[in-house]
Design an enzyme around this catalytic site. Structure first.
Site, mmCIF file in Angstrom:
data_model
loop_
_atom_site.group_PDB
_atom_site.id
_atom_site.type_symbol
_atom_site.label_atom_id
_atom_site.label_comp_id
_atom_site.label_asym_id
_atom_site.label_seq_id
_atom_site.Cartn_x
_atom_site.Cartn_y
_atom_site.Cartn_z
ATOM 1 N N ASP A 171 0.797 -1.223 0.000
ATOM 2 C CA ASP A 171 0.000 0.000 0.000
ATOM 3 C C ASP A 171 0.833 1.279 0.000
ATOM 4 O OD1 ASP A 171 1.048 0.131 2.513
ATOM 5 O OD2 ASP A 171 -0.862 0.270 3.551
ATOM 6 N N TYR A 266 10.563 4.205 1.495
ATOM 7 C CA TYR A 266 11.363 3.191 2.198
ATOM 8 C C TYR A 266 12.845 3.261 1.857
ATOM 9 C CZ TYR A 266 7.746 0.751 4.724
ATOM 10 O OH TYR A 266 6.768 0.434 5.635
HETATM 11 P P1 NAD Z 1 -1.272 -7.687 13.747
HETATM 12 O O1 NAD Z 1 -0.249 -8.371 14.570
HETATM 13 O O2 NAD Z 1 -2.235 -6.778 14.401
HETATM 14 O O3 NAD Z 1 -2.143 -8.797 12.989
HETATM 15 C C1 NAD Z 1 -1.633 -9.936 12.434
HETATM 16 C C2 NAD Z 1 -2.480 -11.128 12.829
HETATM 17 O O4 NAD Z 1 -1.918 -12.293 12.171
HETATM 18 C C3 NAD Z 1 -2.484 -11.459 14.324
HETATM 19 O O5 NAD Z 1 -3.797 -11.508 14.821
HETATM 20 C C4 NAD Z 1 -1.811 -12.832 14.415
HETATM 21 O O6 NAD Z 1 -2.331 -13.652 15.424
HETATM 22 C C5 NAD Z 1 -2.085 -13.389 13.037
HETATM 23 N N1 NAD Z 1 -1.198 -14.476 12.649
HETATM 24 C C6 NAD Z 1 0.128 -14.606 12.873
HETATM 25 N N2 NAD Z 1 0.582 -15.746 12.346
HETATM 26 C C7 NAD Z 1 -0.464 -16.368 11.763
HETATM 27 C C8 NAD Z 1 -0.621 -17.585 11.052
HETATM 28 N N3 NAD Z 1 0.430 -18.388 10.825
HETATM 29 N N4 NAD Z 1 -1.839 -17.913 10.614
HETATM 30 C C9 NAD Z 1 -2.903 -17.102 10.827
HETATM 31 N N5 NAD Z 1 -2.814 -15.941 11.491
HETATM 32 C C10 NAD Z 1 -1.606 -15.568 11.949
HETATM 33 O O7 NAD Z 1 -0.474 -6.939 12.579
HETATM 34 P P2 NAD Z 1 -0.848 -5.662 11.698
HETATM 35 O O8 NAD Z 1 0.025 -4.547 12.093
HETATM 36 O O9 NAD Z 1 -2.288 -5.441 11.686
HETATM 37 O O10 NAD Z 1 -0.328 -6.117 10.279
HETATM 38 C C11 NAD Z 1 -0.782 -7.272 9.636
HETATM 39 C C12 NAD Z 1 0.082 -7.572 8.444
HETATM 40 O O11 NAD Z 1 -0.167 -6.662 7.387
HETATM 41 C C13 NAD Z 1 1.579 -7.482 8.702
HETATM 42 O O12 NAD Z 1 2.244 -8.494 7.983
HETATM 43 C C14 NAD Z 1 1.945 -6.144 8.139
HETATM 44 O O13 NAD Z 1 3.312 -6.056 7.845
HETATM 45 C C15 NAD Z 1 1.070 -6.149 6.922
HETATM 46 N N6 NAD Z 1 0.831 -4.882 6.245
HETATM 47 C C16 NAD Z 1 1.221 -4.810 4.964
HETATM 48 C C17 NAD Z 1 1.007 -3.694 4.234
HETATM 49 C C18 NAD Z 1 1.513 -3.662 2.828
HETATM 50 O O14 NAD Z 1 1.730 -2.626 2.277
HETATM 51 N N7 NAD Z 1 1.777 -4.790 2.186
HETATM 52 C C19 NAD Z 1 0.365 -2.604 4.824
HETATM 53 C C20 NAD Z 1 -0.039 -2.693 6.150
HETATM 54 C C21 NAD Z 1 0.192 -3.849 6.861
HETATM 55 C C1 G6P Z 2 3.380 0.807 4.964
HETATM 56 C C2 G6P Z 2 4.003 -0.348 4.245
HETATM 57 C C3 G6P Z 2 3.607 -1.625 4.890
HETATM 58 C C4 G6P Z 2 3.967 -1.614 6.357
HETATM 59 C C5 G6P Z 2 3.315 -0.435 7.025
HETATM 60 C C6 G6P Z 2 3.807 -0.300 8.450
HETATM 61 O O1 G6P Z 2 2.005 0.795 4.772
HETATM 62 O O2 G6P Z 2 3.676 -0.378 2.892
HETATM 63 O O3 G6P Z 2 4.241 -2.662 4.207
HETATM 64 O O4 G6P Z 2 3.551 -2.794 6.992
HETATM 65 O O5 G6P Z 2 3.640 0.744 6.349
HETATM 66 O O6 G6P Z 2 3.001 0.596 9.114
HETATM 67 P P1 G6P Z 2 2.991 0.699 10.696
HETATM 68 O O7 G6P Z 2 2.006 1.765 10.930
HETATM 69 O O8 G6P Z 2 2.580 -0.676 11.194
HETATM 70 O O9 G6P Z 2 4.377 1.038 11.091
HETATM 71 MN MN MN Z 3 4.309 -2.369 2.031
#
Ligand code: NAD
Ligand code: G6P
Ligand code: MN
Length: 443
Positions: A171, A266
């Site tokens: 994102d 980043y």
């Molecule tokens: P979070 O810890 O609040 O939520 C993650 C959830 O995943 C938890 O409830 C945890 O119990 C669960 N989990 C862990 N291992 C698991 C498994 N093997 N099977 C099923 N569930 C499992 O984290 P968050 O901050 O809300 O972020 C969630 C994910 O989204 C992270 O990987 C974060 O880096 C990612 N993210 C990516 C982007 C992007 O740009 N690609 C943007 C925002 C967040």
């Molecule tokens: C951006 C990135 C994600 C990352 C997030 C972290 O959205 O694209 O890959 O997980 O920032 O945000 P946070 O608020 O958890 O530091």
């Molecule tokens: Mn990302």
């Protein structure tokens, strides 16, 4: 093509789950759902959000079948899309990923450098597990993955599950495009971009008006050279904390070192690691900020909804910036041929870069998945940086598969953020200790 979809959110306990569910409700005319399920391997954590969302959905979408479960068969049976945002090791381990490098004066970051490598070694197992559940119980489904570190996850999927229907998306370019649109006084849907790089490691080469072809990039560069991507108006509901504002501002210095293109924020961890370490508090990192901020806010709101038995004025907010996930699902479901940035196997999209590298480039997405768009040749400077980074990512995946200490040491040494093989080795030994039970054994 069917008219309504069944979706499971894997990582149902994520801080992003309520915002994404509400965003999907808001988009129900574009993407109608018949069933929504949450799946997580932490039933207690997910249960709080699940119970609150059950109350909310009864009020706002009584016809939508909703459930939450820790049972893979229940979760993954009869679904069209898996939206995956798992965090293996949760915030507790993110904190370690950030704090261990800082002990050595090295950047401590969720997805970059040693922290990202450690997270990658944990995520691969969790991701393979949910991909296998999807293929077992709903073999025709697609996974839209935004679990991090997306670059390493994407490479692991390319190597270990080459035929799986998994799309990796980030994102950050979406959020930054919103800022760019603000800078030139338009909206992101009116813009069309060209971009090349790796996940969390790339550059925009063009930002044009979709309808007229007018090129905005010089105007945006002029603004970024002064202000970075800091804008006056709230444009991106996710990246608003003070530390994020500093990141948007730092883009100014990223443009200074590579003035040809507009940078992904980043890149600051790779170009200005000394600044980054100096402005970090090794006792209170981003994981601590998120736990005290977003996590607390979301779970407090959920508990309030449960206590009151209603979600009216309940404190869950629509994550409108995440609507790109619906765009992606729609592109697949309705063969919409939507142009989006995705993390895909290069295969010539960047002409002078390795075919088997997972790169981030614009793609046309339809029912058969993404078709990457040719971005031409890239300059030596950017290419060299990308090759160093992608080789580190590939070594992580090889280290995971082979259980190789040597390869993970090489991966850490190759990261531009790590100053020496000696520091890399000390870091590796600390990370192995901290990640016991999460990483495969390394020999
Ligand atoms: P979070 O810890 O609040 O939520 C993650 C959830 O995943 C938890 O409830 C945890 O119990 C669960 N989990 C862990 N291992 C698991 C498994 N093997 N099977 C099923 N569930 C499992 O984290 P968050 O901050 O809300 O972020 C969630 C994910 O989204 C992270 O990987 C974060 O880096 C990612 N993210 C990516 C982007 C992007 O740009 N690609 C943007 C925002 C967040
Ligand atoms: C951006 C990135 C994600 C990352 C997030 C972290 O959205 O694209 O890959 O997980 O920032 O945000 P946070 O608020 O958890 O530091
Ligand atoms: Mn990302």
């Amino acid at each position: 093509m069917k008219k309504d979809f069944s979706v499971v959110i894997a990582g149902g306990g994520s801080t992003f789950t309520p915002g994404i569910v509400m965003m999907m409700l808001e988009n129900s005319d574009r993407f109608p759902m018949r069933e929504l399920k949450l799946y997580d391997n932490d039933g207690d954590r997910q249960g709080i959000l699940g119970e609150a969302l059950e109350i909310l959905l009864k009020e706002q979408a009584p016809d939508l079948k909703f459930s939450y479960t820790t049972d893979p068969e229940e979760a993954f049976t009869d679904v069209d899309f898996v939206m995956a945002h798992i965090r293996v090791g949760k915030y507790e381990m993110r904190e370690q990923d950030e704090k261990i490098p800082l002990k050595y004066g090295v950047v401590g970051q969720e997805t970059c450098g040693p922290g990202g490598i450690a997270y990658g070694m944990r995520s691969i197992t969790g991701m393979l597990e949910i991909i296998d559940y999807m293929e077992k119980y709903s073999p025709d489904a697609w996974m839209l993955n935004y679990s991090n570190p997306a670059a390493i996850v994407a490479e692991a999927t390319r190597v270990l599950r080459p035929d799986s229907k998994v799309l990796n998306i980030c994102d950050m370019p979406v959020g930054t495009l919103r800022r760019m649109s603000q800078i030139v006084g338009t909206t992101p849907d009116k813009l069309e971009v060209s971009y090349f790089g790796l996940n969390h490691f790339g550059w925009w080469t063009s930002v044009k008006d979709k309808a007229t072809g007018y090129e905005y990039i010089d105007e945006i560069k002029e603004y970024v050279a002064e202000n970075g991507y800091l804008t006056q108006v709230e444009v991106d509901t996710q990246h608003m904390d003070e530390s994020w504002q500093a990141t948007h501002k730092k883009a100014k210095d990223l443009l200074a070192i590579e003035p040809n293109y507009l940078p992904n924020t980043y890149l600051k961890y790779y170009f200005y690691p000394d600044y980054e370490v100096a402005s970090s508090n090794p006792e209170f990192t981003r994981a601590n900020e998120v736990m005290a901020g977003r996590e607390k806010q979301v779970f407090t709101a959920a508990r309030n909804i449960i206590e009151k038995g209603t979600a009216v004025d309940g404190g869950f907010h629509i994550d409108s910036h995440a609507s790109f996930i619906v765009d992606l699902a729609r592109a697949i479901a309705f063969n919409a041929k939507e142009r989006m940035l995705l993390i895909v196997e290069n295969n010539g999209a960047i002409a002078n870069f390795d075919d088997d590298a997972m790169v981030e480039v614009p793609c046309i997405v339809g029912s058969d998945g993404p078709e990457p768009l040719a971005q031409g040749k890239i300059p030596a400077f950017n290419r060299a940086l990308m090759l160093q980074q992608v080789t580190a990512e590939k070594l992580v995946v090889e280290a995971y598969i082979e259980g190789s200490y040597q390869k993970l040491w090489q991966a850490l040494s190759l990261s531009k953020i790590v100053p020496s093989a000696e520091v890399a080795k000390q870091l590796l030994d600390d990370l192995i200790e901290a990640n016991k039970g999460y990483w495969p054994d390394l020999k």
